[in-house]
Design a protein around this motif. Structure first.
Motif, PDB file in Angstrom:
ATOM      1  N   GLY A 266       0.801  -1.220   0.000  1.00 11.26           N
ATOM      2  CA  GLY A 266       0.000   0.000   0.000  1.00 11.26           C
ATOM      3  C   GLY A 266       0.834   1.270   0.000  1.00 11.26           C
ATOM      4  O   GLY A 266       2.065   1.246  -0.081  1.00 11.26           O
ATOM      5  N   PRO A 267       0.167   2.424   0.109  1.00 13.14           N
ATOM      6  CA  PRO A 267       0.861   3.719   0.153  1.00 13.14           C
ATOM      7  C   PRO A 267       1.759   3.837   1.391  1.00 13.14           C
ATOM      8  O   PRO A 267       1.469   3.232   2.430  1.00 13.14           O
ATOM      9  CB  PRO A 267      -0.285   4.729   0.222  1.00 13.14           C
ATOM     10  N   TRP A 268       2.806   4.654   1.272  1.00 11.20           N
ATOM     11  CA  TRP A 268       3.729   4.900   2.387  1.00 11.20           C
ATOM     12  C   TRP A 268       3.815   6.397   2.644  1.00 11.20           C
ATOM     13  O   TRP A 268       3.887   7.205   1.717  1.00 11.20           O
ATOM     14  CB  TRP A 268       5.119   4.339   2.080  1.00 11.20           C
ATOM     15  N   ILE A 269       3.821   6.740   3.924  1.00 10.20           N
ATOM     16  CA  ILE A 269       3.897   8.135   4.355  1.00 10.20           C
ATOM     17  C   ILE A 269       5.023   8.263   5.383  1.00 10.20           C
ATOM     18  O   ILE A 269       5.105   7.465   6.316  1.00 10.20           O
ATOM     19  CB  ILE A 269       2.570   8.588   4.996  1.00 10.20           C
ATOM     20  N   PHE A 270       5.880   9.247   5.206  1.00 13.74           N
ATOM     21  CA  PHE A 270       6.969   9.520   6.158  1.00 13.74           C
ATOM     22  C   PHE A 270       6.632  10.795   6.925  1.00 13.74           C
ATOM     23  O   PHE A 270       6.463  11.858   6.332  1.00 13.74           O
ATOM     24  CB  PHE A 270       8.306   9.659   5.431  1.00 13.74           C
ATOM     25  N   VAL A 271       6.544  10.668   8.254  1.00 12.75           N
ATOM     26  CA  VAL A 271       6.105  11.772   9.107  1.00 12.75           C
ATOM     27  C   VAL A 271       7.278  12.248   9.953  1.00 12.75           C
ATOM     28  O   VAL A 271       7.890  11.454  10.683  1.00 12.75           O
ATOM     29  CB  VAL A 271       4.936  11.334  10.001  1.00 12.75           C
ATOM     30  N   ASN A 272       7.568  13.541   9.893  1.00  5.93           N
ATOM     31  CA  ASN A 272       8.777  14.100  10.510  1.00  5.93           C
ATOM     32  C   ASN A 272       8.447  15.267  11.446  1.00  5.93           C
ATOM     33  O   ASN A 272       8.410  16.427  11.024  1.00  5.93           O
ATOM     34  CB  ASN A 272       9.724  14.595   9.420  1.00  5.93           C
ATOM     35  N   PRO A 273       8.221  14.992  12.728  1.00  8.08           N
ATOM     36  CA  PRO A 273       7.942  16.068  13.686  1.00  8.08           C
ATOM     37  C   PRO A 273       9.219  16.638  14.305  1.00  8.08           C
ATOM     38  O   PRO A 273       9.330  16.789  15.526  1.00  8.08           O
ATOM     39  CB  PRO A 273       7.085  15.364  14.733  1.00  8.08           C
ATOM     40  N   TRP A 274      10.203  16.932  13.481  1.00  8.63           N
ATOM     41  CA  TRP A 274      11.475  17.460  13.967  1.00  8.63           C
ATOM     42  C   TRP A 274      11.983  18.506  12.966  1.00  8.63           C
ATOM     43  O   TRP A 274      11.499  18.597  11.835  1.00  8.63           O
ATOM     44  CB  TRP A 274      12.527  16.347  14.128  1.00  8.63           C
ATOM     45  N   GLY A 275      12.945  19.286  13.382  1.00  9.17           N
ATOM     46  CA  GLY A 275      13.533  20.277  12.498  1.00  9.17           C
ATOM     47  C   GLY A 275      14.738  20.923  13.159  1.00  9.17           C
ATOM     48  O   GLY A 275      15.066  20.643  14.313  1.00  9.17           O
ATOM     49  N   ILE A 276      15.388  21.794  12.415  1.00 11.84           N
ATOM     50  CA  ILE A 276      16.551  22.531  12.929  1.00 11.84           C
ATOM     51  C   ILE A 276      16.062  23.807  13.603  1.00 11.84           C
ATOM     52  O   ILE A 276      15.447  24.665  12.969  1.00 11.84           O
ATOM     53  CB  ILE A 276      17.530  22.868  11.790  1.00 11.84           C
ATOM     54  N   TYR A 277      16.342  23.931  14.894  1.00 11.27           N
ATOM     55  CA  TYR A 277      15.940  25.109  15.660  1.00 11.27           C
ATOM     56  C   TYR A 277      17.100  26.093  15.869  1.00 11.27           C
ATOM     57  O   TYR A 277      16.854  27.270  16.137  1.00 11.27           O
ATOM     58  CB  TYR A 277      15.421  24.687  17.032  1.00 11.27           C
ATOM     59  N   ASP A 278      18.300  25.583  15.799  1.00 12.90           N
ATOM     60  CA  ASP A 278      19.478  26.413  16.099  1.00 12.90           C
ATOM     61  C   ASP A 278      20.575  26.034  15.111  1.00 12.90           C
ATOM     62  O   ASP A 278      21.058  24.896  15.109  1.00 12.90           O
ATOM     63  CB  ASP A 278      19.928  26.157  17.541  1.00 12.90           C
ATOM     64  N   ARG A 279      20.973  26.990  14.262  1.00 12.44           N
ATOM     65  CA  ARG A 279      21.951  26.699  13.202  1.00 12.44           C
ATOM     66  C   ARG A 279      23.398  26.927  13.640  1.00 12.44           C
ATOM     67  O   ARG A 279      24.309  26.851  12.806  1.00 12.44           O
ATOM     68  CB  ARG A 279      21.657  27.562  11.981  1.00 12.44           C
ATOM     69  N   TRP A 415      -7.461   6.770  -2.091  1.00 13.74           N
ATOM     70  CA  TRP A 415      -6.731   7.185  -3.301  1.00 13.74           C
ATOM     71  C   TRP A 415      -5.245   6.884  -3.096  1.00 13.74           C
ATOM     72  O   TRP A 415      -4.540   7.622  -2.403  1.00 13.74           O
ATOM     73  CB  TRP A 415      -6.905   8.680  -3.540  1.00 13.74           C
ATOM     74  N   ASP A 416      -4.761   5.812  -3.663  1.00 12.52           N
ATOM     75  CA  ASP A 416      -3.344   5.495  -3.498  1.00 12.52           C
ATOM     76  C   ASP A 416      -2.510   6.358  -4.445  1.00 12.52           C
ATOM     77  O   ASP A 416      -3.034   7.116  -5.274  1.00 12.52           O
ATOM     78  CB  ASP A 416      -3.077   4.005  -3.698  1.00 12.52           C
TER      79      ASP A 416
END
Length: 468
Positions: A266-279, A415-416
């Motif tokens: 079936g369909p695949w979803i990648f979920v990313n609850p992260w990010g760069i906060y300090d460079r 809806w795939d």
């Protein structure tokens, strides 16, 4: 008989000196503000019998009407207008509804005092709410949060339970025992073992990854979840993290490629609850955060090109109340959505309350010019507790990201990606989002809300028309 109060918002012009009275954080200032507004509406006759109270102190609702020339002001400017939330109770002579009518009339007759008024807050172009300004940081419950984005309406639609849809949560780990049959497996990342999240020291709340899992499953209960325990609580060394992220994603993508042709088609979803906060740890500066040729950014682009949906949280570095992890120079408009979170190919989700008020910590667009400036894509609900369980809370743009991912999973079960590509689905979600007044003409509002508020029901209807 006592009548229920009415919540109503007024916008006052801010003559010199008025804001100094409002900025006092005290009950006295609230009473003074209520008397001032009553005086403008009724004259001196009702000043001692004010038919409303201040529901939210103006100091928490000050907003900038026009954006500064720079997308990122170094210092807040003096506000030109004040948004005030009123709790309209009425009095012995006037019902709450009559008082609201009087406010509307006064706003029309006294343009030198009032900019406008509304029972809803999207009319205020830059209105915002910070958790620290509230007695209770959890504004609503799950039912209200899901009603706002109309995820509850999907339950009445056929084939929208997430059945046959595979969701990879790229976070701090899932608990396979708690998930039971909803857990599909995972990948080891460094010392992190899939299915067994590490509890954060001093915390007795559920792990961050399980908050994400719960938000997804509440909208798409039959989705199958996979664990990629990649994200640390804080990314303190960007180079090291990206090296690990590239390797972990590469392994996962190889398995997914085979599973698509085998046991998980079936369909695949990648979920990313992260990010760069300090460079501050990025060497060279911009090597990942603004560079479309960075190997990890290119890898995420390839994930989408291979017909997988990718959802990212916008981040929590909005200009009004940024997370304490945010760098001094990594906050506010144009300076808070970095790297893969800013890629045009991914769905980037900001955060609002259950009444549509934008949350002042939600990272703001525009995104990075070479990656995807039109960010965030849309907003979903955050700052809510579970129904019947005030201890289990959902916060940050992560919670909003989880709800949006749940909507994607629900729609994908009908809806795939062979019928509707990730690009097409993202376009439908953006176009069907509810547009608050002024969104098209106000860049500042657009940089906060993107295309508007996620509307799962409207997205379903649009997909039905385009892909019956």
């Amino acid at each position: 008989m006592t009548q229920n109060p009415i919540r109503y918002f007024v916008v006052l012009k801010n003559p010199n000196g008025l804001e100094h009275s409002y900025f006092e954080d005290s009950a006295t200032a609230d009473r003074w503000a209520a008397r001032y507004i009553a005086l403008q509406i009724y004259g001196p006759e009702l000043v001692d019998d004010v038919p409303f109270t201040i529901a939210s102190r103006p100091s928490a609702l000050v907003h900038l009407v026009s954006e500064p020339d720079s997308e990122r002001p170094l210092k807040p400017r003096q506000p030109h207008e004040l948004v005030v939330s009123l709790n309209v109770t009425g009095n012995a002579r006037l019902s709450p509804a009559q008082v609201v009518d009087d406010i509307i009339k006064a706003a029309l007759e006294k343009p030198e005092v009032f900019v406008g008024g509304s029972p809803d807050i999207p009319f205020a172009s830059s209105d915002h709410w910070c958790v620290g300004d509230a007695a209770d940081p959890m504004f609503s419950d799950r039912s209200a949060a899901q009603r706002l984005i109309r995820a509850d309406a999907l339950r009445t639609r056929p084939n929208t339970t997430g059945k046959g849809v595979n969701v990879v949560i790229v976070d701090q780990g899932l608990d396979k025992r708690e998930l039971g049959s909803s857990y599909g497996g995972g990948w080891k990342v460094g010392a992190a073992v899939p299915g067994a999240p590490q509890q954060q020291p001093g915390s007795i709340r559920r792990p961050h990854g399980m908050m994400m899992a719960h938000n997804i499953l509440e909208v798409a209960p039959d989705a199958l979840l996979f664990d990629l325990p990649l994200a640390p609580p804080r990314i303190s060394n960007i180079t090291n993290f990206l090296s690990l992220a590239y390797a972990a994603y590469s392994v996962a993508l190889t398995d997914v490629w085979h599973w698509k042709r085998g046991k998980y088609p079936g369909p695949w979803i990648f979920v990313n609850p992260w990010g760069i906060y300090d460079r501050s740890s990025e060497v060279p500066l911009g090597g990942y955060t603004t560079n479309p040729h960075n190997c990890f950014n290119r890898l995420i682009g390839q994930v989408v090109a291979d017909d997988n949906d990718v959802v990212f949280a916008a981040g929590n570095c909005g200009q009004f109340c940024p997370d304490m992890r945010c760098g001094e120079e990594d906050q506010g408009p144009g300076y808070s959505i970095w790297g893969a979170n800013s890629l045009a190919q991914v769905l980037t989700v900001g955060a609002i309350r259950a009444d549509s008020m934008w949350l002042g910590y939600s990272s703001q667009g525009p995104g990075q010019l070479a990656l995807g400036p039109n960010k965030p894509d849309l907003c979903a609900t955050s700052q809510f507790r579970e129904d019947g369980d005030a201890f289990s809370i959902n916060t940050g743009t992560s919670a909003a990201c989880g709800l949006a991912a749940g909507v994607v999973a629900a729609l994908r079960s009908r809806w795939d990606s062979a019928r509707v590509s990730p690009h097409q689905l993202k376009h439908v979600l953006n176009q069907s989002a509810r547009k608050p007044p002024g969104l098209g003409s106000n860049p500042g509002l657009r940089h906060r809300l993107g295309h508007g508020v996620l509307d799962a029901n409207a997205a379903f209807d649009q997909l039905m028309m385009q892909f019956p």
